[in-house]
Design a protein around this motif. Structure first.
Motif, mmCIF file in Angstrom:
data_model
loop_
_atom_site.group_PDB
_atom_site.id
_atom_site.type_symbol
_atom_site.label_atom_id
_atom_site.label_comp_id
_atom_site.label_asym_id
_atom_site.label_seq_id
_atom_site.Cartn_x
_atom_site.Cartn_y
_atom_site.Cartn_z
ATOM 1 N N ASP A 45 0.865 -1.184 0.000
ATOM 2 C CA ASP A 45 0.000 0.000 0.000
ATOM 3 C C ASP A 45 0.901 1.232 0.000
ATOM 4 O OD1 ASP A 45 -1.763 2.073 0.398
ATOM 5 O OD2 ASP A 45 -2.825 1.131 2.050
ATOM 6 N N ALA A 46 1.049 1.823 -1.151
ATOM 7 C CA ALA A 46 1.980 2.945 -1.324
ATOM 8 C C ALA A 46 1.448 4.266 -0.784
ATOM 9 C CB ALA A 46 2.324 3.096 -2.803
ATOM 10 N N LYS A 47 0.306 4.246 -0.115
ATOM 11 C CA LYS A 47 -0.303 5.484 0.359
ATOM 12 C C LYS A 47 -0.281 5.623 1.878
ATOM 13 C CE LYS A 47 -3.220 6.147 -3.639
ATOM 14 N NZ LYS A 47 -2.453 7.121 -4.337
ATOM 15 N N ILE A 48 0.702 5.014 2.524
ATOM 16 C CA ILE A 48 0.813 5.093 3.986
ATOM 17 C C ILE A 48 2.014 5.976 4.333
ATOM 18 C CG2 ILE A 48 1.094 3.808 6.134
ATOM 19 C CD1 ILE A 48 0.003 1.344 4.712
ATOM 20 N N PRO A 49 1.771 7.234 4.689
ATOM 21 C CA PRO A 49 2.903 8.130 4.958
ATOM 22 C C PRO A 49 3.782 7.643 6.113
ATOM 23 C CG PRO A 49 0.827 9.147 5.611
ATOM 24 C CD PRO A 49 0.489 7.892 4.876
ATOM 25 N N GLU A 50 3.197 6.963 7.081
ATOM 26 C CA GLU A 50 3.975 6.472 8.219
ATOM 27 C C GLU A 50 5.054 5.480 7.787
ATOM 28 O OE1 GLU A 50 -0.173 7.511 9.699
ATOM 29 O OE2 GLU A 50 0.627 6.347 8.023
ATOM 30 N N ALA A 51 4.792 4.736 6.716
ATOM 31 C CA ALA A 51 5.778 3.775 6.221
ATOM 32 C C ALA A 51 6.993 4.511 5.644
ATOM 33 C CB ALA A 51 5.154 2.856 5.180
ATOM 34 N N TYR A 52 6.747 5.555 4.869
ATOM 35 C CA TYR A 52 7.843 6.347 4.304
ATOM 36 C C TYR A 52 8.626 7.028 5.431
ATOM 37 C CZ TYR A 52 5.550 5.651 -0.175
ATOM 38 O OH TYR A 52 4.990 5.084 -1.292
ATOM 39 N N ASN A 53 7.900 7.557 6.390
ATOM 40 C CA ASN A 53 8.549 8.178 7.543
ATOM 41 C C ASN A 53 9.390 7.145 8.285
ATOM 42 O OD1 ASN A 53 8.701 10.633 9.314
ATOM 43 N ND2 ASN A 53 7.930 9.154 10.795
ATOM 44 N N GLY A 54 8.856 5.938 8.428
ATOM 45 C CA GLY A 54 9.597 4.870 9.106
ATOM 46 C C GLY A 54 10.899 4.537 8.406
ATOM 47 N N GLY A 56 12.570 6.601 6.622
ATOM 48 C CA GLY A 56 13.425 7.744 6.931
ATOM 49 C C GLY A 56 14.069 7.632 8.299
ATOM 50 N N VAL A 57 13.313 7.197 9.264
ATOM 51 C CA VAL A 57 13.853 7.045 10.622
ATOM 52 C C VAL A 57 14.981 6.015 10.639
ATOM 53 C CG1 VAL A 57 13.328 6.281 12.981
ATOM 54 C CG2 VAL A 57 11.768 7.830 11.789
ATOM 55 N N THR A 58 14.826 4.938 9.873
ATOM 56 C CA THR A 58 15.895 3.928 9.863
ATOM 57 C C THR A 58 17.182 4.514 9.301
ATOM 58 O OG1 THR A 58 15.367 2.965 7.676
ATOM 59 C CG2 THR A 58 14.226 2.046 9.598
ATOM 60 N N TYR A 59 17.062 5.371 8.286
ATOM 61 C CA TYR A 59 18.256 6.028 7.756
ATOM 62 C C TYR A 59 18.820 7.020 8.770
ATOM 63 C CZ TYR A 59 17.832 4.025 3.091
ATOM 64 O OH TYR A 59 17.785 3.165 2.030
ATOM 65 N N ARG A 60 17.936 7.749 9.435
ATOM 66 C CA ARG A 60 18.385 8.707 10.456
ATOM 67 C C ARG A 60 19.182 8.004 11.547
ATOM 68 N NH1 ARG A 60 20.701 10.416 13.947
ATOM 69 N NH2 ARG A 60 20.040 11.778 15.612
ATOM 70 N N ALA A 68 17.549 9.915 4.754
ATOM 71 C CA ALA A 68 16.406 10.096 5.656
ATOM 72 C C ALA A 68 15.517 11.227 5.158
ATOM 73 C CB ALA A 68 16.889 10.386 7.077
ATOM 74 N N LEU A 69 16.125 12.327 4.775
ATOM 75 C CA LEU A 69 15.367 13.488 4.300
ATOM 76 C C LEU A 69 14.515 13.150 3.075
ATOM 77 C CD1 LEU A 69 14.852 16.497 4.788
ATOM 78 C CD2 LEU A 69 16.807 16.974 3.308
ATOM 79 N N VAL A 70 15.066 12.359 2.164
ATOM 80 C CA VAL A 70 14.322 11.952 0.968
ATOM 81 C C VAL A 70 13.034 11.229 1.370
ATOM 82 C CG1 VAL A 70 14.362 10.347 -0.998
ATOM 83 C CG2 VAL A 70 16.328 11.848 -0.563
#
Length: 142
Positions: A45-54, A56-60, A68-70
């Motif tokens: 499901d490509a429409k879950i912003p929390e997944a993209y944020n997650g 990013g957090v792993t890269y952070r 992470a910023l991407v």
């Protein structure tokens, strides 16, 4: 149409279940496993912003701030009012001593109800901002 809706709903539920796994891995400090699960959720499901944020957090957590910023920006493309991603971007910019950008995104996160004054003062990522008049003004507004 009803069957299609059911299939989409099932996919979304599966993606959310995978997201929970990713969050658990993240909390355990297993960033690679967390990233993999978040990306699996996105594939479903490509429409879950929390997944993209997650992701990013792993890269952070690996100190890969550009990557992470991407991912935080991808989360915001899906949900422009997603305060968590704005907050995470503020932290990245603060870590890079880009105080003006950090404060800009911190204000947006606050406007979207993500942060509290208590949380700001305990986040070590924001340490470089604490002496700033703008930071202090934001704290007072909250």
């Amino acid at each position: 149409i009803g069957r299609l809706f059911d299939l989409l709903n099932e996919a979304r539920m599966k993606a959310r279940e995978i997201m929970r796994d990713g969050a658990n891995y993240l909390n355990e400090g297993n960033f690679e496993a967390a990233r993999k699960r978040f990306q699996e959720a996105i594939a479903i499901d490509a429409k879950i912003p929390e997944a993209y944020n997650g992701v990013g957090v792993t890269y952070r957590m690996r100190n890969e701030l550009t990557d992470a910023l991407v991912w935080y920006k991808k989360a915001l493309e899906l949900a422009p009012d997603f305060g968590d991603a704005y907050y995470n971007m503020a932290c990245l910019y603060a870590l890079q001593d880009k105080d003006e950008m950090a404060l800009r995104y911190l204000k947006i996160a606050a406007a979207n109800g993500y942060v509290s004054a208590e949380g700001l003062d305990t986040d070590s990522d924001l340490a470089s901002l604490r002496d700033s008049q703008d930071y202090q003004a934001l704290l007072k507004k909250m």
